[in-house]
Design a protein around this motif. Structure first.
Motif: not given
Length: 196
Positions: A81-96
């Motif tokens: 999924g996508l999370t907001m961390q330190n003002g950036q959108v972080i994508l986690t998909e298939l363990g990456r």
């Protein structure tokens, strides 16, 4: 049927025993002299000996060298999924996990920009806050909802581990609270009597 099963089991045991014997036979000693030309090999009649290769000695991979350092991980994989961390959108998909570099369209048609702006298929726009999570199917979960779900999960786990303990603690707290109120009332009465 039982006889066939027993015959198959017995045959399998015999094959394993023969394979074990073929592997445990000592290998010929290697000499430093030049090997003599080999005589033509006689055809081997045992099919298992041809199928099993002899064991060979393998040197250790790192002799004398320090092992290479591996990157440390927490051992817990993040949910896709996508999370907001330190003002950036972080994508986690298939363990990456990596920050997104371009807008991402999710399964249900929701569009998430690199700045964290969410636009659903109806055109309603909202902004992701720090710690918010959006699944790859487009479901938004705020950080507060995650904290509440986590605390409920912890309470359920505590109740399973210590059944009835929370009720006992609640009763003890109520008893202490009633005693405190009673002591305050008595102190107020004593103060009122002393004032007359």
């Amino acid at each position: 049927m039982k006889v066939v099963t027993q015959v198959l089991l017995l045959g399998g045991a015999l094959l394993l025993a023969r394979a074990g014997q073929a592997q445990t036979q000592p290998a010929p000693a290697a000499s430093t002299a030049t090997p003599a030309p080999a005589a033509p090999a006689a055809p081997d009649t045992d099919p298992l000996r041809r199928a099993v290769a002899p064991r060979r000695v393998v040197a250790p991979r790192h002799t004398g060298a320090a092992p290479t350092a591996r990157p440390k991980t927490s051992g817990v994989m993040a949910k896709d999924g996508l999370t907001m961390q330190n003002g950036q959108v972080i994508l986690t998909e298939l363990g990456r996990t990596a920050p997104i570099e371009q807008d991402k369209r999710l399964v249900n048609g929701t569009l998430i920009t690199t700045k964290g702006q969410i636009t659903n298929v109806e055109g309603v726009t909202s902004q992701m806050a720090e710690g918010d999570y959006v699944s790859l199917t487009g479901r938004l979960t705020s950080k507060r909802e995650m904290v509440e779900a986590d605390s409920v999960r912890k309470l359920v786990a505590y109740d399973l581990k210590h059944p009835g303990k929370r009720k006992e603690l609640e009763k003890a707290r109520e008893k202490v609270e009633k005693e405190r109120e009673k002591a305050e009332k008595e102190a107020a009465k004593a103060k009122a009597k002393a004032g007359h």
